[in-house]
Design a protein around this motif. Structure first.
Motif, mmCIF file in Angstrom:
data_model
loop_
_atom_site.group_PDB
_atom_site.id
_atom_site.type_symbol
_atom_site.label_atom_id
_atom_site.label_comp_id
_atom_site.label_asym_id
_atom_site.label_seq_id
_atom_site.Cartn_x
_atom_site.Cartn_y
_atom_site.Cartn_z
ATOM 1 N N GLU A 136 -10.316 8.469 114.413
ATOM 2 C CA GLU A 136 -9.773 8.084 113.005
ATOM 3 C C GLU A 136 -8.875 6.832 113.299
ATOM 4 O O GLU A 136 -8.848 5.836 112.720
ATOM 5 C CB GLU A 136 -8.943 9.020 112.307
ATOM 6 C CG GLU A 136 -8.944 8.920 110.939
ATOM 7 C CD GLU A 136 -10.250 8.274 110.115
ATOM 8 O OE1 GLU A 136 -9.960 7.199 109.619
ATOM 9 O OE2 GLU A 136 -11.457 9.119 110.478
ATOM 10 N N LYS A 137 -8.161 6.844 114.422
ATOM 11 C CA LYS A 137 -7.273 5.532 114.985
ATOM 12 C C LYS A 137 -8.129 4.490 115.025
ATOM 13 O O LYS A 137 -7.762 3.357 114.623
ATOM 14 C CB LYS A 137 -6.691 6.064 116.337
ATOM 15 C CG LYS A 137 -5.872 4.825 116.852
ATOM 16 C CD LYS A 137 -4.931 5.124 117.978
ATOM 17 C CE LYS A 137 -4.230 4.072 118.623
ATOM 18 N NZ LYS A 137 -3.673 4.067 119.820
ATOM 19 N N LEU A 193 -2.995 10.997 106.031
ATOM 20 C CA LEU A 193 -2.568 9.937 106.705
ATOM 21 C C LEU A 193 -1.261 9.384 105.842
ATOM 22 O O LEU A 193 -1.432 9.490 104.437
ATOM 23 C CB LEU A 193 -3.512 8.876 106.141
ATOM 24 C CG LEU A 193 -3.464 7.199 106.557
ATOM 25 C CD1 LEU A 193 -2.944 7.338 108.211
ATOM 26 C CD2 LEU A 193 -4.619 6.473 106.186
ATOM 27 N N TRP A 253 -10.550 7.256 101.933
ATOM 28 C CA TRP A 253 -9.356 8.332 101.735
ATOM 29 C C TRP A 253 -9.089 8.561 100.024
ATOM 30 O O TRP A 253 -9.356 7.696 99.321
ATOM 31 C CB TRP A 253 -8.297 7.464 102.374
ATOM 32 C CG TRP A 253 -8.589 7.501 103.829
ATOM 33 C CD1 TRP A 253 -9.256 6.338 104.528
ATOM 34 C CD2 TRP A 253 -8.044 8.388 104.757
ATOM 35 N NE1 TRP A 253 -9.083 6.752 105.781
ATOM 36 C CE2 TRP A 253 -8.294 7.764 105.998
ATOM 37 C CE3 TRP A 253 -7.214 9.503 104.732
ATOM 38 C CZ2 TRP A 253 -7.883 8.288 107.102
ATOM 39 C CZ3 TRP A 253 -6.692 10.270 105.784
ATOM 40 C CH2 TRP A 253 -7.164 9.693 106.959
ATOM 41 N N TYR A 274 -7.899 15.144 107.495
ATOM 42 C CA TYR A 274 -6.825 14.452 107.656
ATOM 43 C C TYR A 274 -6.055 14.178 106.857
ATOM 44 O O TYR A 274 -6.212 14.157 105.484
ATOM 45 C CB TYR A 274 -7.570 12.931 108.249
ATOM 46 C CG TYR A 274 -8.336 12.714 109.312
ATOM 47 C CD1 TYR A 274 -8.056 12.626 110.466
ATOM 48 C CD2 TYR A 274 -9.866 12.887 109.282
ATOM 49 C CE1 TYR A 274 -8.990 12.629 111.659
ATOM 50 C CE2 TYR A 274 -10.524 12.982 110.087
ATOM 51 C CZ TYR A 274 -10.179 12.477 111.415
ATOM 52 O OH TYR A 274 -11.342 12.543 112.517
ATOM 53 N N ILE A 309 -1.883 11.578 110.585
ATOM 54 C CA ILE A 309 -1.782 10.320 111.541
ATOM 55 C C ILE A 309 -0.487 9.527 110.541
ATOM 56 O O ILE A 309 -0.549 9.546 109.417
ATOM 57 C CB ILE A 309 -2.837 9.629 111.267
ATOM 58 C CG1 ILE A 309 -4.076 10.440 112.055
ATOM 59 C CG2 ILE A 309 -2.916 8.120 112.131
ATOM 60 C CD1 ILE A 309 -5.463 9.746 111.923
ATOM 61 N N LEU A 321 -9.256 3.024 111.528
ATOM 62 C CA LEU A 321 -8.140 2.408 111.071
ATOM 63 C C LEU A 321 -7.946 1.037 111.640
ATOM 64 O O LEU A 321 -7.679 -0.001 111.069
ATOM 65 C CB LEU A 321 -6.850 3.347 111.135
ATOM 66 C CG LEU A 321 -6.729 4.674 110.366
ATOM 67 C CD1 LEU A 321 -5.737 5.549 110.602
ATOM 68 C CD2 LEU A 321 -6.602 3.948 108.939
#
Length: 192
Positions: free
Chosen positions: A34-35, A121, A91, A119, A69, A38
């Protein structure tokens, strides 16, 4: 089938109970994946820091199988544009504070329950965020991590279908050790 937006809070809590699992190495993989997503999504932006936070970031700690995150931009970042871009990328916006330039989003909450990967965020301007202090304190002091684990297990039994009460009941513990971490670590996260 009802859409998530049509469900009452009680229905959502039944669909998404507090689940605690043994730590898994896949959490780091989920975070890294996911990093990367992003970083690609915001390739035109100045991202200052992306951090894996929450219990899944502490090796060996029982956790909800949800990767948290923290995404930090410079102060004055394009808050509304970032919000729109994240929502277009799948999201769900939960909370947005235009004054503080913060927002909380999630991914992996389906009308049928949790997806395989879930997740949370937390988007913020660069700062000294308690989540980083608390994470690193638990990493440094395994005995405190075990205390936290015991607390979470006891609260899960009591608040399995009341996420707000579960979170609120942990607050005093989290704040106490975040303050101890601040005293020990100083302002280390402003230069991370």
């Amino acid at each position: 089938m009802k859409k998530l937006k049509e469900m009452s809070l009680e229905e959502l809590w039944q669909l998404f109970p507090i689940i605690l699992k043994e730590h898994s190495p896949v959490y780091v993989e989920w975070y890294e994946e996911e990093k990367h997503n992003l970083e690609e999504l915001f390739s035109e932006f100045e991202i200052l820091v992306i951090s894996h936070i929450g219990s899944t970031s502490v090796e060996g700690l029982i956790a909800k199988p949800i990767v948290d995150i923290l995404l930090e931009f410079p102060a004055g970042y394009e808050h509304d544009r970032v919000s729109v871009m994240l929502q277009q990328a799948g999201w769900t916006l939960m909370i947005k504070d235009d004054v503080k330039q913060t927002m909380d989003l999630n991914k992996g909450y389906l009308p049928t329950g949790f997806a395989k990967k879930v997740y949370h965020l937390h988007v913020r301007p660069l700062g000294d965020w308690d989540e980083l202090y608390f994470r690193d304190y638990l990493r440094k002091y395994p005995e405190v991590a075990r205390e936290y684990e015991t607390l979470k297990l006891s609260l899960k039994e009591k608040y399995e279908h009341d996420r707000d009460a579960y979170t609120n009941a942990k607050t005093e513990f989290v704040q106490r050790y975040s303050q101890k971490a601040r005293a020990e670590f100083g302002t280390r996260y402003l230069t991370e």
